[in-house]
Motif scaffolding. Structure first.
Motif, PDB file in Angstrom:
ATOM      1  N   TYR A 634       0.804  -1.213   0.000  1.00  0.00           N
ATOM      2  CA  TYR A 634       0.000   0.000   0.000  1.00  0.00           C
ATOM      3  C   TYR A 634       0.844   1.274   0.000  1.00  0.00           C
ATOM      4  O   TYR A 634       0.297   2.367   0.119  1.00  0.00           O
ATOM      5  N   GLU A 635       2.149   1.135  -0.133  1.00  0.00           N
ATOM      6  CA  GLU A 635       3.039   2.279  -0.302  1.00  0.00           C
ATOM      7  C   GLU A 635       3.824   2.091  -1.589  1.00  0.00           C
ATOM      8  O   GLU A 635       4.356   1.007  -1.849  1.00  0.00           O
ATOM      9  N   ASN A 636       3.896   3.116  -2.394  1.00  0.00           N
ATOM     10  CA  ASN A 636       4.589   3.019  -3.674  1.00  0.00           C
ATOM     11  C   ASN A 636       6.098   3.191  -3.501  1.00  0.00           C
ATOM     12  O   ASN A 636       6.573   3.751  -2.517  1.00  0.00           O
ATOM     13  N   ASN A 637       6.816   2.690  -4.493  1.00  0.00           N
ATOM     14  CA  ASN A 637       8.266   2.906  -4.600  1.00  0.00           C
ATOM     15  C   ASN A 637       9.043   2.339  -3.418  1.00  0.00           C
ATOM     16  O   ASN A 637       9.993   2.954  -2.936  1.00  0.00           O
ATOM     17  N   ILE A 638       8.623   1.155  -2.965  1.00  0.00           N
ATOM     18  CA  ILE A 638       9.465   0.391  -2.046  1.00  0.00           C
ATOM     19  C   ILE A 638      10.394  -0.446  -2.920  1.00  0.00           C
ATOM     20  O   ILE A 638       9.936  -1.305  -3.681  1.00  0.00           O
ATOM     21  N   HIS A 639      11.689  -0.201  -2.833  1.00  0.00           N
ATOM     22  CA  HIS A 639      12.624  -0.824  -3.773  1.00  0.00           C
ATOM     23  C   HIS A 639      12.812  -2.310  -3.492  1.00  0.00           C
ATOM     24  O   HIS A 639      12.877  -3.119  -4.434  1.00  0.00           O
ATOM     25  N   ARG A 640      12.892  -2.676  -2.210  1.00  0.00           N
ATOM     26  CA  ARG A 640      13.203  -4.080  -1.913  1.00  0.00           C
ATOM     27  C   ARG A 640      12.682  -4.454  -0.533  1.00  0.00           C
ATOM     28  O   ARG A 640      12.625  -3.632   0.385  1.00  0.00           O
ATOM     29  N   LEU A 641      12.308  -5.743  -0.396  1.00  0.00           N
ATOM     30  CA  LEU A 641      11.909  -6.313   0.886  1.00  0.00           C
ATOM     31  C   LEU A 641      12.887  -7.424   1.254  1.00  0.00           C
ATOM     32  O   LEU A 641      13.138  -8.326   0.442  1.00  0.00           O
ATOM     33  N   ASP A 642      13.433  -7.367   2.436  1.00  0.00           N
ATOM     34  CA  ASP A 642      14.247  -8.448   2.988  1.00  0.00           C
ATOM     35  C   ASP A 642      13.474  -9.035   4.164  1.00  0.00           C
ATOM     36  O   ASP A 642      13.402  -8.423   5.238  1.00  0.00           O
ATOM     37  N   LEU A 643      12.899 -10.212   3.954  1.00  0.00           N
ATOM     38  CA  LEU A 643      11.969 -10.795   4.919  1.00  0.00           C
ATOM     39  C   LEU A 643      12.572 -12.082   5.468  1.00  0.00           C
ATOM     40  O   LEU A 643      12.767 -13.058   4.735  1.00  0.00           O
ATOM     41  N   HIS A 644      12.855 -12.093   6.741  1.00  0.00           N
ATOM     42  CA  HIS A 644      13.536 -13.209   7.393  1.00  0.00           C
ATOM     43  C   HIS A 644      12.533 -14.060   8.161  1.00  0.00           C
ATOM     44  O   HIS A 644      11.819 -13.567   9.040  1.00  0.00           O
ATOM     45  N   GLY A 645      12.487 -15.351   7.836  1.00  0.00           N
ATOM     46  CA  GLY A 645      11.603 -16.257   8.569  1.00  0.00           C
ATOM     47  C   GLY A 645      10.132 -15.924   8.440  1.00  0.00           C
ATOM     48  O   GLY A 645       9.365 -16.120   9.389  1.00  0.00           O
ATOM     49  N   LEU A 646       9.717 -15.426   7.281  1.00  0.00           N
ATOM     50  CA  LEU A 646       8.303 -15.116   7.052  1.00  0.00           C
ATOM     51  C   LEU A 646       7.472 -16.394   7.168  1.00  0.00           C
ATOM     52  O   LEU A 646       7.785 -17.406   6.542  1.00  0.00           O
ATOM     53  N   PRO A 647       6.396 -16.391   7.981  1.00  0.00           N
ATOM     54  CA  PRO A 647       5.533 -17.581   8.039  1.00  0.00           C
ATOM     55  C   PRO A 647       5.008 -17.919   6.643  1.00  0.00           C
ATOM     56  O   PRO A 647       4.808 -17.038   5.801  1.00  0.00           O
ATOM     57  N   LYS A 648       4.753 -19.187   6.428  1.00  0.00           N
ATOM     58  CA  LYS A 648       4.290 -19.626   5.112  1.00  0.00           C
ATOM     59  C   LYS A 648       2.776 -19.540   4.969  1.00  0.00           C
ATOM     60  O   LYS A 648       2.243 -19.739   3.878  1.00  0.00           O
ATOM     61  N   SER A 649       2.087 -19.249   6.070  1.00  0.00           N
ATOM     62  CA  SER A 649       0.632 -19.111   6.026  1.00  0.00           C
ATOM     63  C   SER A 649       0.190 -18.195   7.155  1.00  0.00           C
ATOM     64  O   SER A 649       0.810 -18.150   8.223  1.00  0.00           O
ATOM     65  N   HIS A 650      -0.923 -17.488   6.932  1.00  0.00           N
ATOM     66  CA  HIS A 650      -1.493 -16.649   7.988  1.00  0.00           C
ATOM     67  C   HIS A 650      -2.052 -17.468   9.142  1.00  0.00           C
ATOM     68  O   HIS A 650      -2.396 -16.897  10.182  1.00  0.00           O
ATOM     69  N   GLN A 651      -2.138 -18.779   8.976  1.00  0.00           N
ATOM     70  CA  GLN A 651      -2.508 -19.635  10.097  1.00  0.00           C
ATOM     71  C   GLN A 651      -1.545 -19.427  11.272  1.00  0.00           C
ATOM     72  O   GLN A 651      -1.905 -19.606  12.428  1.00  0.00           O
ATOM     73  N   HIS A 652      -0.326 -19.013  10.956  1.00  0.00           N
ATOM     74  CA  HIS A 652       0.706 -18.807  11.969  1.00  0.00           C
ATOM     75  C   HIS A 652       1.047 -17.326  12.143  1.00  0.00           C
ATOM     76  O   HIS A 652       2.041 -17.001  12.787  1.00  0.00           O
ATOM     77  N   GLY A 653       0.240 -16.455  11.576  1.00  0.00           N
ATOM     78  CA  GLY A 653       0.455 -15.022  11.723  1.00  0.00           C
ATOM     79  C   GLY A 653       1.164 -14.451  10.511  1.00  0.00           C
ATOM     80  O   GLY A 653       1.660 -15.192   9.660  1.00  0.00           O
ATOM     81  N   PRO A 654       1.207 -13.119  10.421  1.00  0.00           N
ATOM     82  CA  PRO A 654       0.513 -12.192  11.309  1.00  0.00           C
ATOM     83  C   PRO A 654      -1.006 -12.307  11.137  1.00  0.00           C
ATOM     84  O   PRO A 654      -1.492 -12.754  10.100  1.00  0.00           O
ATOM     85  N   TYR A 655      -1.747 -11.890  12.181  1.00  0.00           N
ATOM     86  CA  TYR A 655      -3.186 -12.044  12.206  1.00  0.00           C
ATOM     87  C   TYR A 655      -3.852 -10.745  11.772  1.00  0.00           C
ATOM     88  O   TYR A 655      -3.782  -9.728  12.459  1.00  0.00           O
ATOM     89  N   PHE A 656      -4.464 -10.815  10.595  1.00  0.00           N
ATOM     90  CA  PHE A 656      -5.186  -9.681  10.030  1.00  0.00           C
ATOM     91  C   PHE A 656      -6.640 -10.099   9.834  1.00  0.00           C
ATOM     92  O   PHE A 656      -6.926 -11.242   9.475  1.00  0.00           O
ATOM     93  N   LEU A 657      -7.546  -9.181   9.984  1.00  0.00           N
ATOM     94  CA  LEU A 657      -8.972  -9.477   9.913  1.00  0.00           C
ATOM     95  C   LEU A 657      -9.350 -10.079   8.555  1.00  0.00           C
ATOM     96  O   LEU A 657      -9.074  -9.483   7.503  1.00  0.00           O
ATOM     97  N   ASN A 658      -9.940 -11.273   8.585  1.00  0.00           N
ATOM     98  CA  ASN A 658     -10.505 -11.921   7.375  1.00  0.00           C
ATOM     99  C   ASN A 658      -9.468 -12.260   6.303  1.00  0.00           C
ATOM    100  O   ASN A 658      -9.851 -12.674   5.203  1.00  0.00           O
ATOM    101  N   ILE A 659      -8.199 -12.106   6.567  1.00  0.00           N
ATOM    102  CA  ILE A 659      -7.214 -12.176   5.492  1.00  0.00           C
ATOM    103  C   ILE A 659      -7.241 -13.515   4.771  1.00  0.00           C
ATOM    104  O   ILE A 659      -7.139 -13.579   3.537  1.00  0.00           O
ATOM    105  N   SER A 660      -7.422 -14.616   5.526  1.00  0.00           N
ATOM    106  CA  SER A 660      -7.359 -15.944   4.910  1.00  0.00           C
ATOM    107  C   SER A 660      -8.568 -16.245   4.040  1.00  0.00           C
ATOM    108  O   SER A 660      -8.543 -17.198   3.254  1.00  0.00           O
ATOM    109  N   ARG A 661      -9.621 -15.456   4.155  1.00  0.00           N
ATOM    110  CA  ARG A 661     -10.768 -15.620   3.264  1.00  0.00           C
ATOM    111  C   ARG A 661     -10.459 -15.099   1.868  1.00  0.00           C
ATOM    112  O   ARG A 661     -11.180 -15.422   0.910  1.00  0.00           O
ATOM    113  N   HIS A 662      -9.398 -14.289   1.757  1.00  0.00           N
ATOM    114  CA  HIS A 662      -9.132 -13.608   0.486  1.00  0.00           C
ATOM    115  C   HIS A 662      -7.742 -13.885  -0.087  1.00  0.00           C
ATOM    116  O   HIS A 662      -7.565 -13.824  -1.309  1.00  0.00           O
TER     117      HIS A 662
END
Length: 715
Positions: A634-662
């Motif tokens: 939701y922010e433009n012009n983010i050049h790169r993301l370095d994500l360490h140990g990102l969960p493979k499913s929202h079942q394990h977080g992060p917890y956002f409202l209704n996210i797994s329905r979509h």
């Protein structure tokens, strides 16, 4: 009447009048043990935040309804929203109930049938049907939905239908058919109401699941069963129940217009009582819809209009306080008045705490006698509700069916997002991602402020130089009242325009402690207010930081979203879980608001002179990596993301409202990789086939998406 009785009645009348007039005789103040903790850094801000958000939703509640025409236009929309927030399946083409009567017991003037039906295949509902022995013609019928009354002996659950058996008996002895049904948690087949309440299944927030939806659906199917009975008058259906059953009475009556009259008992109060006064801490998950639309509870009550509605409660109920009950009544009554049906709504208040009392029951019985049988308002009810039979006599199952899904229905009642096909081309993928982001903004992040309404308004607090490294602390507004700290480091002597890149590190509590460990080595005086005796000084990391800044023209920024670090408040343990549930009732999640905080941190950095043109990276670990990921969408012009140990499913977080329905995280990573370079640092291979397939299909450069496997990566 003696003087004591006169004084007592006068005071009760005065208390109720005070609530009606808003003169504060009953304040609805926080109950003991339910307050937001004091003595923690973010406690005061958190209390203020919940007050402000609640006040906003209060001010919006039913304010768009100013005429009968308004309501006739708006109600179908609200009806569908209510269905969605409960996760109710399609009301069309309902599957067969496969109902079965397994036995019966008799009293002198009524019969009880022991039965079950399947509201969905494998979703068994156990119940007792009470009916008179002798009657002429068709009878009015009551669906009785039970509150939390456990009846369990030697490890065997007899269902809360047996706890409330005196209600069904009264109705049958007075010429009604009454179906009393078990809930999933306290039924013969024991399910779960305590997913978020216990903190063990916070993923329910992400799934958009609430057991309130199952209870509503089981009740609607219970009405299906009632009207299939030859002795039932389908035009004279009532619903009632107390406590949890009071809440389910609202859900069923709001969604099923076959209900002619409803009496919810101790089942609703306003949002203020729950969030600000802390009543949420006394309720399990079945009491609440997933508040996607950010409603106050009078929105639910209004959906019953103009049908016959009696709101019942006691005057000293600690989890349904009188001020909130009357507030719901007054707001709903206004809608009835607009519809010319003010006589169809009533308020019945008796003395007492949160208990199933005879005076409360009499009010409900009177309402149904009047509106389902047409009896006179002046009639007298002399027969009390008495308990007949023992719980063992009313048990439905000898053995639990092997195909039952009731005990695990939270796994399947609300479906996950369907599998997304790998896009055919870039245009198709772009259209898909734009539509998905719009949906998430409405259904998942609808609790965010309007983007243009809050400017970060970053202010420099201090700057200092140690060992060739410059540190600056800025304060920026994430969302009133939260002013968060942003710490920026780079080589001394460089200006913002001189930097080759800027990395924003999104911290969790562990990351905050690690940050303080090395930053305090160089800037202990400046960071004194953020430190404690528990901080472990890390000289080795400080030396590495100095070396990095000496060799590269990099800027490193650090932010701890609300509830972490400088604004810490409990997020775990009993109190922390109840704080998270308050966000949930406001149509938010705590981590969903963390995404907003990171967005504001990005904007605050870009406000700094010369920073807007510097390539910006986001870096985070664990569930905070998911927060950074969605902020980048939701922010433009983010050049790169370095994500360490990102969960493979929202079942394990992060917890956002209704996210797994979509959407789930692999698809979100794919969308992010179409906007920014993405590096996933994982301990093990696997789990990210979909973004790899998208990258291959759309012929992305190999730098656009990469998975780096390393034993040093923490998950």
């Amino acid at each position: 009447m003696d003087s004591f009785s006169v004084d007592f009645v006068f005071m009760k009348t005065l208390q109720i009048l005070g609530v009606f007039l808003g003169i504060g005789l009953l304040s609805g103040m926080a109950r003991p043990g339910r307050e937001i903790p004091t003595g923690v850094p973010g406690g005061d801000w958190l209390r203020q935040y919940f007050e402000q958000e609640t006040a906003k939703l209060e001010s919006e509640c039913l304010e768009d309804v100013r005429s009968k025409a308004d309501w006739e236009r708006i109600r179908p929309i609200r009806f569908q929203q209510m269905r969605d927030m409960l996760g109710i399946p399609s009301m069309k083409n309902r599957p067969s109930l496969h109902s079965k009567v397994t036995g019966r017991v008799e009293e002198e003037d009524f019969i009880v049938e022991k039965l079950h039906y399947q509201s969905l295949p494998g979703l068994y509902v156990t119940g007792n049907l009470y009916r008179p022995k002798k009657f002429l013609g068709k009878l009015p019928a009551i669906l009785y939905v039970c509150g939390h009354g456990r009846v369990k002996k030697d490890g065997v659950s007899y269902g809360n239908k047996t706890y409330y058996r005196h209600h069904g008996a009264w109705f049958a002895r007075h010429g009604y058919v009454c179906l009393t049904i078990d809930t999933i948690q306290l039924g013969e087949i024991e399910g779960q109401h305590h997913g978020t309440y216990s903190g063990k299944m916070l993923w329910w927030m992400s799934r958009g699941y609430t057991p309130a939806g199952v209870e509503a659906w089981n009740g609607i199917r219970g009405i299906d069963y009632l009207i299939s009975r030859p002795e039932v008058d389908a035009s004279s259906i009532g619903v009632t129940g107390r406590s949890g059953g009071g809440a389910y009475s609202w859900w069923v009556a709001a969604l099923d217009e076959r209900v002619k009259a409803v009496v919810p008992v101790a089942g609703i109060t306003n949002l203020r009582n729950h969030v600000v006064d802390g009543c949420v801490e006394g309720h399990c998950d079945c009491m609440f819809m997933v508040n996607t639309q950010r409603w106050d509870f009078a929105q639910v009550a209004a959906l019953v209009a103009p049908r016959k509605l009696l709101i019942c409660n006691t005057d000293n109920d600690s989890i349904f306080p009188l001020d909130g009950v009357v507030d719901v009544y007054n707001r709903t009554r206004r809608i009835y008045k607009l519809l010319g049906a003010e006589s169809n709504i009533g308020l019945h208040i008796t003395e007492g705490a949160h208990k199933d009392t005879q005076p409360l029951r009499m009010g409900a019985f009177h309402w149904f006698e009047k509106h389902l049988k047409g009896k006179s308002e002046a009639m007298l009810l002399s027969t009390p509700a008495e308990k007949f039979f023992e719980p063992e006599d009313l048990k439905v199952f000898h053995e639990i069916p092997q195909d039952e899904r009731s005990s695990e229905i939270h796994e399947t009642f609300v479906p996950k997002a369907s599998r997304v096909e790998v896009p055919a081309d870039s245009t198709g993928w772009l259209n898909h991602t734009e539509g998905k982001l719009e949906t998430l903004r409405k259904k998942t992040f609808g609790g965010w402020p309007v983007e243009e309404s809050i400017q970060p308004d970053g202010k420099l607090v201090f700057q200092a130089v140690t060992g060739g490294v410059r540190m600056q602390q800025l304060k920026f507004t994430a969302q009133d009242p939260f002013r968060l700290s942003l710490f920026l480091f780079h080589r001394a002597g460089l200006q913002a325009k001189d930097l080759d890149l800027l990395v924003l590190n999104v911290l969790d509590e562990s990351g905050w402690q690690n940050f303080l460990g090395w930053a305090n080595v160089g800037f202990s005086k400046q960071l004194h207010d953020f430190s404690s005796n528990s901080i472990v000084m890390n000289t080795e990391d400080w030396e590495l930081q100095k070396k990095m800044f000496g060799n590269f023209k990099w800027g490193m920024a650090y932010v701890a979203p609300r509830g972490i670090g400088p604004t810490r408040f409990p997020t775990e343990g009993r109190k922390g879980i109840q704080i998270q549930r308050r966000f949930y009732l406001l149509g938010q999640t705590l981590e969903g608001m963390h995404v907003w905080d990171v967005r504001q941190a990005v904007r605050a950095l870009r406000e700094i002179k010369g920073m807007a043109e510097i390539p910006l990276w986001l870096q985070a670990e664990g569930r905070s990596a998911g927060v950074a990921l969605y902020a980048s969408l939701y922010e433009n012009n983010i050049h790169r993301l370095d994500l360490h140990g990102l969960p493979k499913s929202h079942q394990h977080g992060p917890y956002f409202l209704n996210i797994s329905r979509h959407i789930d995280l692999p698809e979100a990573v794919s969308i992010a990789a179409g906007r920014s370079q993405v590096r996933l640092y994982q301990k093990q291979k696997g789990g990210w086939d979909f973004p790899s397939a998208v990258a291959g299909k759309l012929d992305w450069d190999q730098t656009q998406f990469q998975v780096v496997v390393s034993d040093d990566t923490e998950e």
